[in-house]
Design a protein around this motif. Structure first.
Motif, short mmCIF file in Angstrom:
data_model
loop_
_atom_site.label_atom_id
_atom_site.label_comp_id
_atom_site.label_asym_id
_atom_site.label_seq_id
_atom_site.Cartn_x
_atom_site.Cartn_y
_atom_site.Cartn_z
N ALA A 299 6.46 20.04 14.77
CA ALA A 299 6.03 20.49 16.10
C ALA A 299 7.10 20.18 17.15
N ALA A 300 7.73 19.00 17.04
CA ALA A 300 8.79 18.62 17.98
C ALA A 300 10.00 19.53 17.83
N ALA A 301 10.31 19.91 16.59
CA ALA A 301 11.46 20.77 16.34
C ALA A 301 11.29 22.15 16.96
N THR A 302 10.06 22.65 16.99
CA THR A 302 9.81 23.98 17.55
C THR A 302 9.46 23.92 19.04
N GLY A 303 8.42 23.13 19.37
CA GLY A 303 7.89 23.14 20.73
C GLY A 303 8.71 22.38 21.75
N VAL A 304 9.55 21.43 21.29
CA VAL A 304 10.39 20.67 22.23
C VAL A 304 11.86 21.03 22.02
N PHE A 305 12.40 20.72 20.85
CA PHE A 305 13.83 20.96 20.61
C PHE A 305 14.20 22.44 20.76
N GLY A 306 13.55 23.30 19.96
CA GLY A 306 13.89 24.72 19.99
C GLY A 306 13.62 25.36 21.33
N TYR A 307 12.41 25.09 21.86
CA TYR A 307 12.04 25.72 23.14
C TYR A 307 12.95 25.26 24.26
N THR B 92 -0.23 13.87 20.87
CA THR B 92 0.66 14.93 20.40
C THR B 92 1.82 15.13 21.36
N THR B 93 1.51 15.22 22.66
CA THR B 93 2.55 15.48 23.66
C THR B 93 3.54 14.33 23.75
N ALA B 94 3.04 13.09 23.77
CA ALA B 94 3.93 11.92 23.89
C ALA B 94 4.83 11.79 22.68
N VAL B 95 4.26 11.95 21.49
CA VAL B 95 5.06 11.78 20.26
C VAL B 95 6.06 12.91 20.09
N THR B 96 5.62 14.16 20.28
CA THR B 96 6.56 15.28 20.11
C THR B 96 7.66 15.26 21.16
N ALA B 97 7.33 14.83 22.39
CA ALA B 97 8.36 14.71 23.43
C ALA B 97 9.41 13.67 23.04
N THR B 98 8.96 12.56 22.46
CA THR B 98 9.88 11.50 22.06
C THR B 98 10.77 11.94 20.91
N ILE B 99 10.15 12.53 19.87
CA ILE B 99 10.94 13.00 18.72
C ILE B 99 11.90 14.11 19.16
N GLY B 100 11.40 15.03 20.00
CA GLY B 100 12.23 16.12 20.48
C GLY B 100 13.40 15.64 21.30
N ALA B 101 13.19 14.59 22.10
CA ALA B 101 14.28 14.02 22.91
C ALA B 101 15.39 13.50 22.02
N VAL B 102 15.03 12.81 20.93
CA VAL B 102 16.03 12.29 19.98
C VAL B 102 16.80 13.45 19.35
N MET B 103 16.08 14.51 18.95
CA MET B 103 16.73 15.68 18.36
C MET B 103 17.72 16.32 19.33
N LEU B 104 17.30 16.46 20.59
CA LEU B 104 18.15 17.10 21.60
C LEU B 104 19.40 16.27 21.89
N LEU B 105 19.24 14.95 21.98
CA LEU B 105 20.39 14.09 22.24
C LEU B 105 21.38 14.13 21.08
N ALA B 106 20.85 14.13 19.85
CA ALA B 106 21.72 14.21 18.67
C ALA B 106 22.46 15.55 18.64
N ALA B 107 21.74 16.64 18.92
CA ALA B 107 22.38 17.96 18.93
C ALA B 107 23.43 18.06 20.02
N SER B 108 23.16 17.46 21.18
CA SER B 108 24.13 17.47 22.27
C SER B 108 25.42 16.77 21.86
N LEU B 109 25.28 15.63 21.18
CA LEU B 109 26.46 14.88 20.73
C LEU B 109 27.29 15.69 19.73
N VAL B 110 26.61 16.41 18.83
CA VAL B 110 27.30 17.19 17.80
C VAL B 110 27.93 18.45 18.41
N VAL B 111 27.18 19.17 19.23
CA VAL B 111 27.62 20.48 19.74
C VAL B 111 28.49 20.35 20.99
#
Length: 318
Positions: free
Chosen positions: A82-90, A194-213
């Motif tokens: 859910a975090a990968a789609t609704g937070v990271f991807g979106y 759901t919102t708190a956990v997906t926001a937290t996981i999505g934030a980690v995904m976004l920060l990691a992607a930012s570092l790579v890209v």
């Protein structure tokens, strides 16, 4: 004396839902301001870090942290999806798209969300679509096509979509996936957790992607952005994410999901109005015509979904 004591519980909930619609509508011009001054992945990561801090404090205060310890690995995997789609991807598509597309146009493209969600729900979950819903879906889809194609639908067949339109359509795909995932694998989890956990996981995904890209310079560029960009980012994090969700959950609890979701119809209208007022964006004839059709179609869809429920409730009361 709080708002509920002054206006009464129902009126206060309606007022908060109107505030939610204003905050979500204003997220489009705010996102456009951020996208013009910060790298999209770094800015999205910072947005959800700031939002997650508030949401986790809220979850702790509500006594919801203890429940997370009992979640199964399958549930955590569902949260990650859910975090990968609704937070990271979106979020990544949202700010990347707003680098190329006016906020007012992007806000109207998002009216495709309920159309695609219902179509896929009918296919996957065998949800019934009556004639009223089908009419609303057709109207909303045609309106969105007019907006995307600048009033010339034939250009879509000739591959006339720009990068901005494609990225905002990516937002639509991510949100529809998130909605359907939530229905399939997140049943039984309260909205705040759901919102708190997906926001937290999505934030980690976004920060990691930012570092790579974008590399370390992406975050450095975000921190070096001006006060107006940071003001817009803080508004996205604390206004359009944390506070708007709080008001939305309050409305769902007090008035029911149907009444609360009706306010979401106002979000594109507010997004267009705020973009015109704050950013001076021009609203052309195809946007006006297509936007009106998309909004009317969304309203017809909502009406069509409520009518069978009202009839069933009336029959059960006899």
């Amino acid at each position: 004396m709080n708002l509920q004591n002054i206006l009464g519980p129902q009126a206060a909930s309606h007022l908060r839902l109107m505030g939610m619609a204003l905050l979500w509508g204003a997220s489009w011009p705010s996102g456009r301001m951020v996208a013009q001054h910060m790298p999209p992945l770094a800015a999205s990561g910072l947005r959800f870090v700031l939002a997650a801090v508030v949401l986790l404090v809220w979850l702790y205060a509500a006594g919801g942290m203890a429940g997370l310890r009992h979640w199964s690995p399958k549930r955590w995997l569902g949260m990650a999806a859910a975090a990968a789609t609704g937070v990271f991807g979106y979020a990544a598509c949202f700010l990347s798209g707003l680098q190329y597309l006016p906020a007012s146009k992007a806000a109207l493209v998002i009216t495709l969300n309920p159309v695609l969600t219902l179509l896929l729900a009918a296919w996957i979950f065998r949800e019934r679509i009556n004639r009223t819903i089908a009419l609303g879906m057709a109207l909303a889809a045609l309106g969105a096509v007019l907006v995307i194609s600048h009033g010339d639908p034939a250009q879509l067949l000739a591959g006339g979509l720009g990068r901005g339109e494609l990225l905002i359509l990516g937002c639509v795909a991510c949100w529809v996936s998130y909605t359907l995932l939530g229905r399939a694998i997140l049943a039984g989890v309260d909205a705040l957790s759901t919102t708190a956990v997906t926001a937290t996981i999505g934030a980690v995904m976004l920060l990691a992607a930012s570092l790579v890209v974008e590399g370390p310079q992406g975050m450095a560029q975000a921190f070096d952005a001006g006060l107006s960009a940071w003001g817009a980012l803080l508004f996205l994090a604390w206004g359009s994410t944390a506070l708007a969700y709080a008001w939305y959950f309050d409305g769902v609890k007090a008035l029911g999901a149907g009444a609360a979701s009706g306010y979401i119809t106002l979000v594109p209208v507010i997004g267009v109005a705020c973009s015109a007022l704050w950013l001076g964006e021009q609203i052309d004839a195809p946007m006006l015509a297509g936007g009106a059709m998309a909004l009317a179609g969304t309203a017809v869809m909502n009406w069509g979904r409520r009518t069978p429920r009202a009839a069933a409730a009336a029959a059960a009361a006899r």
